[in-house]
Design a protein around this motif. Structure first.
Motif, mmCIF file in Angstrom:
data_model
loop_
_atom_site.group_PDB
_atom_site.id
_atom_site.type_symbol
_atom_site.label_atom_id
_atom_site.label_comp_id
_atom_site.label_asym_id
_atom_site.label_seq_id
_atom_site.Cartn_x
_atom_site.Cartn_y
_atom_site.Cartn_z
ATOM 1 N N ARG A 1 45.047 55.258 12.681
ATOM 2 C CA ARG A 1 43.831 55.613 11.945
ATOM 3 C C ARG A 1 43.458 54.533 10.937
ATOM 4 N NH1 ARG A 1 42.852 61.249 8.537
ATOM 5 N NH2 ARG A 1 40.745 60.757 7.829
ATOM 6 N N LEU A 2 44.471 53.931 10.325
ATOM 7 C CA LEU A 2 44.210 52.861 9.373
ATOM 8 C C LEU A 2 43.632 51.638 10.076
ATOM 9 C CD1 LEU A 2 44.410 51.789 6.485
ATOM 10 C CD2 LEU A 2 46.778 51.140 6.955
ATOM 11 N N LEU A 3 44.227 51.265 11.216
ATOM 12 C CA LEU A 3 43.729 50.112 11.964
ATOM 13 C C LEU A 3 42.342 50.375 12.544
ATOM 14 C CD1 LEU A 3 46.981 48.967 13.829
ATOM 15 C CD2 LEU A 3 45.914 47.934 11.817
ATOM 16 N N ALA A 4 42.050 51.645 12.817
ATOM 17 C CA ALA A 4 40.728 51.978 13.365
ATOM 18 C C ALA A 4 39.614 51.648 12.380
ATOM 19 C CB ALA A 4 40.672 53.454 13.735
ATOM 20 N N ARG A 5 39.941 51.539 11.110
ATOM 21 C CA ARG A 5 38.925 51.193 10.117
ATOM 22 C C ARG A 5 38.515 49.734 10.209
ATOM 23 N NH1 ARG A 5 38.034 55.344 6.609
ATOM 24 N NH2 ARG A 5 36.729 53.929 5.397
ATOM 25 N N LEU A 6 39.242 48.950 11.012
ATOM 26 C CA LEU A 6 38.858 47.556 11.240
ATOM 27 C C LEU A 6 37.801 47.433 12.337
ATOM 28 C CD1 LEU A 6 42.424 45.922 11.232
ATOM 29 C CD2 LEU A 6 40.800 45.986 9.344
ATOM 30 N N ARG A 7 37.490 48.561 13.003
ATOM 31 C CA ARG A 7 36.595 48.519 14.157
ATOM 32 C C ARG A 7 35.224 47.910 13.833
ATOM 33 N NH1 ARG A 7 37.088 53.578 15.721
ATOM 34 N NH2 ARG A 7 38.967 53.103 16.915
ATOM 35 N N ASN B 1 41.347 37.619 5.654
ATOM 36 C CA ASN B 1 41.244 38.083 4.269
ATOM 37 C C ASN B 1 39.902 38.758 4.028
ATOM 38 O OD1 ASN B 1 42.105 38.097 1.364
ATOM 39 N ND2 ASN B 1 40.291 36.805 1.181
ATOM 40 N N GLY B 2 38.826 38.160 4.553
ATOM 41 C CA GLY B 2 37.514 38.781 4.414
ATOM 42 C C GLY B 2 37.442 40.126 5.109
ATOM 43 N N VAL B 3 38.044 40.216 6.302
ATOM 44 C CA VAL B 3 38.034 41.472 7.048
ATOM 45 C C VAL B 3 38.772 42.565 6.268
ATOM 46 C CG1 VAL B 3 38.897 42.627 9.124
ATOM 47 C CG2 VAL B 3 37.791 40.401 9.313
ATOM 48 N N VAL B 4 39.951 42.232 5.759
ATOM 49 C CA VAL B 4 40.756 43.225 5.045
ATOM 50 C C VAL B 4 40.042 43.693 3.778
ATOM 51 C CG1 VAL B 4 42.894 43.584 3.746
ATOM 52 C CG2 VAL B 4 42.956 42.449 5.969
ATOM 53 N N GLN B 5 39.502 42.756 3.014
ATOM 54 C CA GLN B 5 38.854 43.134 1.759
ATOM 55 C C GLN B 5 37.589 43.956 2.000
ATOM 56 O OE1 GLN B 5 40.384 42.875 -1.069
ATOM 57 N NE2 GLN B 5 42.040 41.849 0.051
ATOM 58 N N ARG B 6 36.844 43.640 3.044
ATOM 59 C CA ARG B 6 35.663 44.458 3.363
ATOM 60 C C ARG B 6 36.076 45.844 3.849
ATOM 61 N NH1 ARG B 6 33.436 39.380 4.821
ATOM 62 N NH2 ARG B 6 34.372 39.471 6.904
ATOM 63 N N THR B 7 37.194 45.905 4.559
ATOM 64 C CA THR B 7 37.702 47.207 4.998
ATOM 65 C C THR B 7 38.113 48.057 3.802
ATOM 66 O OG1 THR B 7 38.488 46.266 7.087
ATOM 67 C CG2 THR B 7 39.456 48.363 6.395
ATOM 68 N N ILE B 8 38.804 47.459 2.837
ATOM 69 C CA ILE B 8 39.209 48.188 1.633
ATOM 70 C C ILE B 8 37.982 48.570 0.808
ATOM 71 C CG2 ILE B 8 40.518 48.029 -0.507
ATOM 72 C CD1 ILE B 8 42.208 48.353 2.003
ATOM 73 N N LEU B 9 36.990 47.682 0.766
ATOM 74 C CA LEU B 9 35.741 48.015 0.076
ATOM 75 C C LEU B 9 35.112 49.264 0.692
ATOM 76 C CD1 LEU B 9 33.360 47.283 -1.867
ATOM 77 C CD2 LEU B 9 32.438 45.904 0.005
ATOM 78 N N SER B 10 35.067 49.298 2.013
ATOM 79 C CA SER B 10 34.521 50.462 2.707
ATOM 80 C C SER B 10 35.357 51.710 2.441
ATOM 81 C CB SER B 10 34.462 50.181 4.211
ATOM 82 O OG SER B 10 34.082 51.327 4.939
ATOM 83 N N LEU B 11 36.683 51.551 2.396
ATOM 84 C CA LEU B 11 37.564 52.692 2.140
ATOM 85 C C LEU B 11 37.317 53.250 0.743
ATOM 86 C CD1 LEU B 11 39.895 54.494 3.065
ATOM 87 C CD2 LEU B 11 41.485 52.777 2.178
ATOM 88 N N ARG B 12 37.190 52.368 -0.250
ATOM 89 C CA ARG B 12 36.912 52.833 -1.607
ATOM 90 C C ARG B 12 35.570 53.553 -1.677
ATOM 91 N NH1 ARG B 12 39.315 47.709 -3.491
ATOM 92 N NH2 ARG B 12 41.280 48.198 -4.543
#
Length: 716
Positions: free
Chosen positions: A82-88, A198-209
């Motif tokens: 589920r966590l990795l699915a947020r990278l979709r 790094n950009g992908v991860v930070q944008r994913t965390i931005l979306s999660l927040r």
């Protein structure tokens, strides 16, 4: 983000309130803090904050009491998926990362094979230089074998040499330059891979927040009633930060390690299938060891973050109420509670880190055994002439490269498990049951007059404990309706239902003939101004706090509201006037001044309905008289609901409702209720004739004691 979804500046979601509805410090509108923090004037014991509220806190929370998640959590794989699915949403960038990783790993893996050729050149030159020149390699081998030195002949057989010729430095230079180019290229490709990832991860965390913030605004107030504020903040901050760290450090490492293993195994089979099969024996061993250790450490990581949230909640509660802690001399109890929770966190964290930390040394031990076996067998094959020294050197490097990514994956296991455990806690928030959504085709109030009607309303926080049953009342436009009664009677609950902070069990509430459930929450709450006993100010200037009630108000409007509520009188004594910055706790203004500011904020909002919950409880008697005049002007031409314990403040109300046990037992104006000589008269006389009334007589006149949450009787 709509106004009703705007978070309060102190980090607490106002549960969908509009700008006119104030949520003090993230507390429920009845003054109950979600973390169980007792406001001033209430009793706080040693280990817990016990509050004599008008209702129990039975929100959904996180499962078990206190908002702490249970030991049973989601499995590792579903949570990780589920966590990795947020990278979709970032599929293109992820594909680029994979491509760059393949190229980078491919260049790195080719390096040892080519470098092995350099070793062969040096070894061949060193041996060939000492052989007699003028002979061919075959002749030298034949002579060596004829002299009875067959082992040396086998060695020479596997070396590409020219008798009498030393090291070919030109060929050696070209190979070394090629290897250097491969490694430099691999470095830049790896750098580009890390940059994109790094950009992908930070944008994913931005979306999660953003998703968590939006989710908090869609949750009902009961959720926050059952969730300690420190625990919720821990999930929203610490856990999300931990997810970010875990993704950043593990995704690239896992991808690179997987590709490295594939590339290394391929070239190992190219060099020597026999040695490759021997090296592959370590794979099932490492998988079994890693799975065994990871299974034991996963439970402890979940416990670690659970205890972290519990400790944060205890610290936040103790520090917020530090004045009461000192007043009642409960420092030792608080310290003991902290020490207990801190020790629980230490035990969980130590166990998690220790067990997961075993993976790295175990993997290194297996890798070293593999290295020894390959070195011995490789030396024997070189001596027998079946392999070149360069191939053995390359194979040994590949064996280290083969075990290294496995070791790296193992060393990342604790971080990965910690990140997934944090993700589980965040997903619990995202999966919490939301408040009933607004109607897709909401109604509109066409004739805005401010008439509020309760029609056979029933409500309870706990299905087994009815609070309000079959209540009906009408507040006509422009009326001031005062609500009085003992603690726990349901006074604040009544106005909470008007605000639609909770949904009714049965019946309905209408505003100007329209069921409030058919209005959007924003439309409903934008018509209501609320002034609470527990004031709420955010970090900013006094001007910012006043304009929070009406962002479109002009400077003249703000000054008029400030003068009408006597805020202007004390603001000029401050160093920077209306530009004076106050902190989130409002510690640089007095309690009375804070209450005047909240009244001015409601005044500036110019609401259709006004709710006042003990709005003058923190001001002195002289100021109260002035504020009463201001509030009389504020209530003019608008429907007002006033909750009051000091009955002197509501003697001029148009309608006074006396509530007991969730029901209206009396209603009328001040004089009518006194003439009845019943519940209201007893409350009134208890306040104004208490000095001459015998305590026993007064106790007998009062209603039956109300049970506190702890089960102790409390006089009304």
């Amino acid at each position: 983000m709509s106004k009703e979804q705007k978070p309060s500046p102190n980090g607490q979601a106002p549960n969908g309130q509009g700008p006119n509805a104030q949520a003090p410090n993230g507390q429920a509108p009845n003054g109950q803090a979600p973390n169980g923090q007792a406001p001033a004037g209430q009793v706080q014991d040693a280990a817990k904050t016990v509050k004599a509220t008008e209702r129990p806190t039975t929100g959904r929370g996180f499962g078990p009491p206190g908002g702490i998640p249970g030991d049973k959590s989601m499995n590792f794989l579903p949570s990780a998926k589920r966590l990795l699915a947020r990278l979709r949403p970032h599929r293109l960038q992820v594909s680029g990362v994979v491509l760059l990783a393949i190229c980078s790993v491919g260049l790195s893996v080719l390096g040892p094979k080519i470098l092995g050729r350099a070793t062969d050149i040096i070894f061949a030159g060193a041996i060939g230089k000492h052989l007699p020149s003028g002979l061919t390699k075959a002749q030298v081998i034949e002579q060596t074998r004829a002299s009875g030195n067959g082992r040396l002949a086998d060695l020479l057989q596997g070396i590409d040499l020219v008798p009498g010729v030393g090291i070919d430095f030109d060929a050696l230079r070209n190979i070394l330059l090629l290897v250097l180019a491969l490694y430099v290229g691999a470095f830049f490709l790896s750098w580009a891979q890390g940059y994109i990832l790094n950009g992908v991860v930070q944008r994913t965390i931005l979306s999660l927040r953003e998703d968590v913030e939006a989710k908090l605004n869609r949750l009902p107030l009961s959720y926050f009633d059952g969730a300690p504020r420190g625990e919720l903040l821990s999930r929203v901050t610490n856990d999300i930060d931990n997810i970010s760290t875990s993704l950043q450090q593990t995704l690239s490492q896992l991808l690179t390690s997987l590709l490295t293993v594939i590339g290394v195994i391929t070239l190992m089979f190219v060099i020597s299938p026999v040695l490759a099969l021997i090296a592959l024996v370590t794979i099932p061993i490492t998988m079994i060891l890693t799975a065994t250790i990871a299974k034991r450490s996963q439970v402890r990581f979940i416990a670690q973050w659970r205890h972290t949230g519990a400790l944060n909640g205890q610290i936040e509660e103790a520090f917020t109420g530090h004045e009461l802690v000192k007043v009642f001399g409960r420092q030792k109890e608080i310290e003991a509670d902290f020490a207990k929770k801190n020790d629980e966190l230490f035990q969980a964290a130590f166990g998690a880190q220790f067990i997961s930390g075993l993976i790295m040394p175990v993997m290194m031990f297996v890798g070293n055994l593999n290295y020894v076996v390959i070195a011995v067998l490789g030396g024997l094959r070189v001596a027998s002439g079946t392999m070149s020294l360069g191939d053995v050197q390359a194979f040994i490097q590949y064996s280290r490269q083969f075990t290294q990514p496995l070791t790296q994956v193992a060393s990342m296991a604790n971080l990965l498990q910690s990140g997934v455990a944090s993700a589980e806690r965040v997903f619990e928030v995202l999966d919490a049951e939301e408040q009933i959504p607004d109607d897709a085709t909401p109604e509109k109030v066409t004739d805005s007059r401010g008439r509020v009607e309760f029609e056979h309303v029933s409500f309870s926080y706990d299905p087994d404990k009815p609070l309000i049953t079959d209540l009906s009342l009408v507040a006509e436009p422009g009326q001031t309706v005062a609500i009085v009664g003992p603690t726990g009677a349901g006074k604040t609950t009544l106005v909470n239902l008007i605000m639609r902070f909770y949904e009714l069990n049965s019946g309905k509430i209408t505003l100007d003939g329209v069921d409030i459930t058919e209005l959007t929450r924003h439309d409903l709450r934008s018509r209501i101004g609320m002034v609470l006993q527990d004031t709420w100010l955010f970090g900013g200037t006094i001007r910012d706090n006043l304009l929070y009630g009406n962002l479109k108000a002009t400077e003249e409007d703000m000054l008029a509201a400030a003068k009408a509520t006597y805020v202007d009188r004390f603001v000029h004594s401050l160093p920077d006037g209306y530009d004076t910055v106050i902190d989130e706790e409002g510690s640089n203004v007095s309690a009375g001044e804070k209450q005047l500011l909240t009244i001015a904020r409601a005044f500036l909002a110019d609401p259709q309905l006004l709710i006042l919950d003990e709005a003058t409880s923190s001001v002195d008697t002289r100021t109260e008289v002035l504020v009463q005049r201001a509030m009389a002007a504020l209530r003019s031409d608008r429907t007002s609901f006033v909750i009051a314990h000091r009955l002197s403040t509501i003697r001029d109300a148009d309608l006074i409702l006396v509530m007991e046990n969730g029901a209206i037992v009396e209603q009328g104006n001040h004089n009518e209720l006194l003439a009845l000589d019943a519940a209201y008269a007893r409350l009134y006389n208890a306040q104004f004739s208490g000095a001459v009334v015998d305590i026993d007589e007064e106790a007998a006149a009062m209603a039956a004691p109300v049970a506190t949450p702890a089960g102790r009787p409390m006089a009304r």
